[in-house]
Design an enzyme around this catalytic site. Structure first.
Site, PDB file in Angstrom:
ATOM      1  N   ASN A   9      16.050  79.592  80.461  1.00  0.00           N
ATOM      2  CA  ASN A   9      15.620  78.221  80.176  1.00  0.00           C
ATOM      3  C   ASN A   9      16.852  77.320  80.268  1.00  0.00           C
ATOM      4  O   ASN A   9      17.699  77.347  79.375  1.00  0.00           O
ATOM      5  CB  ASN A   9      15.004  78.171  78.770  1.00  0.00           C
ATOM      6  CG  ASN A   9      14.668  76.753  78.339  1.00  0.00           C
ATOM      7  OD1 ASN A   9      14.654  75.833  79.150  1.00  0.00           O
ATOM      8  ND2 ASN A   9      14.397  76.584  77.056  1.00  0.00           N
ATOM      9  N   TRP A  10      16.927  76.572  81.354  1.00  0.00           N
ATOM     10  CA  TRP A  10      18.123  75.727  81.560  1.00  0.00           C
ATOM     11  C   TRP A  10      18.078  74.457  80.704  1.00  0.00           C
ATOM     12  O   TRP A  10      19.061  73.736  80.642  1.00  0.00           O
ATOM     13  CB  TRP A  10      18.233  75.336  83.039  1.00  0.00           C
ATOM     14  CG  TRP A  10      18.625  76.458  83.958  1.00  0.00           C
ATOM     15  CD1 TRP A  10      18.740  77.787  83.646  1.00  0.00           C
ATOM     16  CD2 TRP A  10      18.971  76.350  85.353  1.00  0.00           C
ATOM     17  NE1 TRP A  10      19.115  78.500  84.760  1.00  0.00           N
ATOM     18  CE2 TRP A  10      19.269  77.648  85.823  1.00  0.00           C
ATOM     19  CE3 TRP A  10      19.037  75.284  86.252  1.00  0.00           C
ATOM     20  CZ2 TRP A  10      19.643  77.897  87.142  1.00  0.00           C
ATOM     21  CZ3 TRP A  10      19.402  75.541  87.567  1.00  0.00           C
ATOM     22  CH2 TRP A  10      19.706  76.830  88.007  1.00  0.00           C
ATOM     23  N   LYS A  11      16.928  74.178  80.125  1.00  0.00           N
ATOM     24  CA  LYS A  11      16.755  72.939  79.339  1.00  0.00           C
ATOM     25  C   LYS A  11      17.144  71.739  80.206  1.00  0.00           C
ATOM     26  O   LYS A  11      16.929  71.757  81.417  1.00  0.00           O
ATOM     27  CB  LYS A  11      17.544  73.000  78.033  1.00  0.00           C
ATOM     28  CG  LYS A  11      17.294  74.303  77.275  1.00  0.00           C
ATOM     29  CD  LYS A  11      17.739  74.254  75.855  1.00  0.00           C
ATOM     30  CE  LYS A  11      17.615  75.642  75.249  1.00  0.00           C
ATOM     31  NZ  LYS A  11      17.740  75.687  73.820  1.00  0.00           N
ATOM     32  N   HIS A  95       7.780  75.516  73.250  1.00  0.00           N
ATOM     33  CA  HIS A  95       9.159  75.767  72.822  1.00  0.00           C
ATOM     34  C   HIS A  95       9.426  74.968  71.538  1.00  0.00           C
ATOM     35  O   HIS A  95       8.892  73.870  71.366  1.00  0.00           O
ATOM     36  CB  HIS A  95      10.127  75.329  73.940  1.00  0.00           C
ATOM     37  CG  HIS A  95      11.540  75.778  73.695  1.00  0.00           C
ATOM     38  ND1 HIS A  95      12.371  75.129  72.815  1.00  0.00           N
ATOM     39  CD2 HIS A  95      12.260  76.819  74.197  1.00  0.00           C
ATOM     40  CE1 HIS A  95      13.545  75.756  72.795  1.00  0.00           C
ATOM     41  NE2 HIS A  95      13.496  76.782  73.624  1.00  0.00           N
ATOM     42  N   GLU A  97      11.780  73.211  70.636  1.00  0.00           N
ATOM     43  CA  GLU A  97      12.294  71.848  70.860  1.00  0.00           C
ATOM     44  C   GLU A  97      11.154  70.894  71.210  1.00  0.00           C
ATOM     45  O   GLU A  97      11.199  69.711  70.867  1.00  0.00           O
ATOM     46  CB  GLU A  97      13.385  71.877  71.945  1.00  0.00           C
ATOM     47  CG  GLU A  97      14.669  72.512  71.415  1.00  0.00           C
ATOM     48  CD  GLU A  97      15.534  73.196  72.455  1.00  0.00           C
ATOM     49  OE1 GLU A  97      15.383  72.923  73.663  1.00  0.00           O
ATOM     50  OE2 GLU A  97      16.378  74.033  72.051  1.00  0.00           O
ATOM     51  N   GLU A 167      10.809  83.330  69.231  1.00  0.00           N
ATOM     52  CA  GLU A 167      12.103  82.645  69.167  1.00  0.00           C
ATOM     53  C   GLU A 167      12.273  82.051  67.773  1.00  0.00           C
ATOM     54  O   GLU A 167      11.793  80.935  67.499  1.00  0.00           O
ATOM     55  CB  GLU A 167      12.137  81.506  70.190  1.00  0.00           C
ATOM     56  CG  GLU A 167      11.996  81.945  71.626  1.00  0.00           C
ATOM     57  CD  GLU A 167      12.713  80.979  72.555  1.00  0.00           C
ATOM     58  OE1 GLU A 167      13.596  81.445  73.282  1.00  0.00           O
ATOM     59  OE2 GLU A 167      12.408  79.769  72.534  1.00  0.00           O
ATOM     60  N   GLY A 173      20.156  78.433  70.109  1.00  0.00           N
ATOM     61  CA  GLY A 173      21.332  77.601  70.363  1.00  0.00           C
ATOM     62  C   GLY A 173      22.339  77.588  69.222  1.00  0.00           C
ATOM     63  O   GLY A 173      23.238  76.751  69.190  1.00  0.00           O
ATOM     64  N   SER A 213      19.839  82.894  71.041  1.00  0.00           N
ATOM     65  CA  SER A 213      21.246  83.292  71.144  1.00  0.00           C
ATOM     66  C   SER A 213      21.449  84.689  71.734  1.00  0.00           C
ATOM     67  O   SER A 213      22.375  85.407  71.353  1.00  0.00           O
ATOM     68  CB  SER A 213      21.941  83.160  69.781  1.00  0.00           C
ATOM     69  OG  SER A 213      21.954  81.813  69.364  1.00  0.00           O
ATOM     70  N   GLY A 234      18.573  80.829  76.735  1.00  0.00           N
ATOM     71  CA  GLY A 234      18.995  79.455  76.988  1.00  0.00           C
ATOM     72  C   GLY A 234      20.415  79.419  77.526  1.00  0.00           C
ATOM     73  O   GLY A 234      20.668  79.603  78.723  1.00  0.00           O
ATOM     74  N   GLY A 235      21.374  79.204  76.632  1.00  0.00           N
ATOM     75  CA  GLY A 235      22.774  78.987  77.016  1.00  0.00           C
ATOM     76  C   GLY A 235      23.323  80.023  78.000  1.00  0.00           C
ATOM     77  O   GLY A 235      23.974  79.665  78.990  1.00  0.00           O
TER      78      GLY A 235
HETATM   79  C1  PEP Z   1      15.904  78.863  74.233  1.00  0.00           C
HETATM   80  O1  PEP Z   1      16.158  77.695  74.466  1.00  0.00           O
HETATM   81  O2  PEP Z   1      14.758  79.279  74.428  1.00  0.00           O
HETATM   82  C2  PEP Z   1      16.962  79.720  73.714  1.00  0.00           C
HETATM   83  C3  PEP Z   1      16.644  80.915  73.298  1.00  0.00           C
HETATM   84  O3  PEP Z   1      18.226  79.203  73.714  1.00  0.00           O
HETATM   85  P1  PEP Z   1      19.588  80.026  73.390  1.00  0.00           P
HETATM   86  O4  PEP Z   1      19.540  81.295  74.162  1.00  0.00           O
HETATM   87  O5  PEP Z   1      20.686  79.113  73.838  1.00  0.00           O
HETATM   88  O6  PEP Z   1      19.593  80.276  71.914  1.00  0.00           O
END
Ligand code: PEP
Length: 251
Positions: A9-11, A95, A97, A167, A173, A213, A234-235
């Site tokens: 997920n590049w957001k 998600h 967010e 999640e 994040g 994470s 994500g990251g």
């Molecule tokens: C996400 O945005 O779905 C996520 C899991 O982010 P991260 O891996 O950065 O925690």
């Protein structure tokens, strides 16, 4: 047999030149993707078409959201039918967010799941509790309510097309990941809820991804948990080497 899936997920990250370079990086490593691991990348929607020309067919492209409506006066929105028309196979739905910043409720998320399924787009349905809910011992209730309210109107055949991503909000994040035990416990719980409402055969077919994470160092242990069928990342999906390490850990 349920699928092993690693989704990135590049957001709302990466300039267009950076996005192209990242996709080229993954394309250059396409032979390192283990057989049987399904890789999905969810870039900003505007980049989908451009990246489809760069990424190999073995990497599916997803979006991070879609409208619950099929068409009409919904400025700024993209429908699931439009995603299907552009060969987008998956869409992340619900998600945290989106829930937190855009007021998406379980009822709205349920409509988005339906919109995806009626347009042949597989929803990657996200659920997970807040830290305050976990500290209050309410995490199982929160997650089962999210799952039931958004998904339990589906037939078994429809459910088989859904990917679930657990999640925990406190792990997204933050650099704080759920322990292997916490992840396995919640994934087994979700599968149990599915088995109770549908059948254990249906529950056994559903891929449940862990997100929060995940990184190159912790992926192998997390993804080795019996009920963890992959990751939503994500990251770490913004770095070729890290994401490839996670993909390989899913084998
Ligand atoms: C996400 O945005 O779905 C996520 C899991 O982010 P991260 O891996 O950065 O925690």
């Amino acid at each position: 047999m349920r699928k092993k899936i690693v989704a990135g997920n590049w957001k709302m990250n990466k300039s267009w030149p950076e996005a192209k370079a990242l996709a080229e990086g993954f394309t250059g490593r396409k032979d390192d993707i283990p057989v049987g691991v399904h890789v999905i990348i969810a870039p900003p929607s505007l980049y989908v078409q451009g990246l489809q020309h760069i990424l190999p067919s073995s990497i599916a492209v997803a979006t991070q959201n879609c409208s619950q409506h099929d068409s009409g006066a919904y400025t700024g929105e993209i429908s699931a039918g439009m995603l299907h028309a552009m060969d987008v196979k998956y869409c992340i739905i619900g998600h945290s967010e989106r829930r937190q910043y855009y007021g998406e409720t379980n009822a709205i998320i349920r409509e988005k799941v339906d919109a995806c399924l009626r347009n042949n787009v597989a929803p990657i349905f996200c659920c997970g509790e807040l830290l305050s809910e976990r500290n209050a011992g309410e995490h199982f209730d929160t997650v089962s309510t999210q799952v039931k309210q958004a998904l339990f109107h589906l037939t078994a055949d429809q459910m088989a097309q859904v990917v679930i991503a657990y999640e925990p909000v406190w792990a997204i994040g933050t650099g704080v990941t759920a322990s292997n035990e916490q992840a396995e416990e919640m994934h087994a719980f979700i599968r149990g809820v599915m088995a109770e409402y549908y059948t254990s055969a249906v529950a056994d077919e559903i891929s449940i991804l862990y997100g929060g994470s995940v990184n190159a160092a912790n992926a192998a242990d997390l993804l080795a948990c019996p009920n963890v069928d992959g990751g939503l990342v994500g990251g770490a999906s913004l770095k070729v080497d890290d994401f490839m390490t996670i993909i390989q850990a899913a084998q």
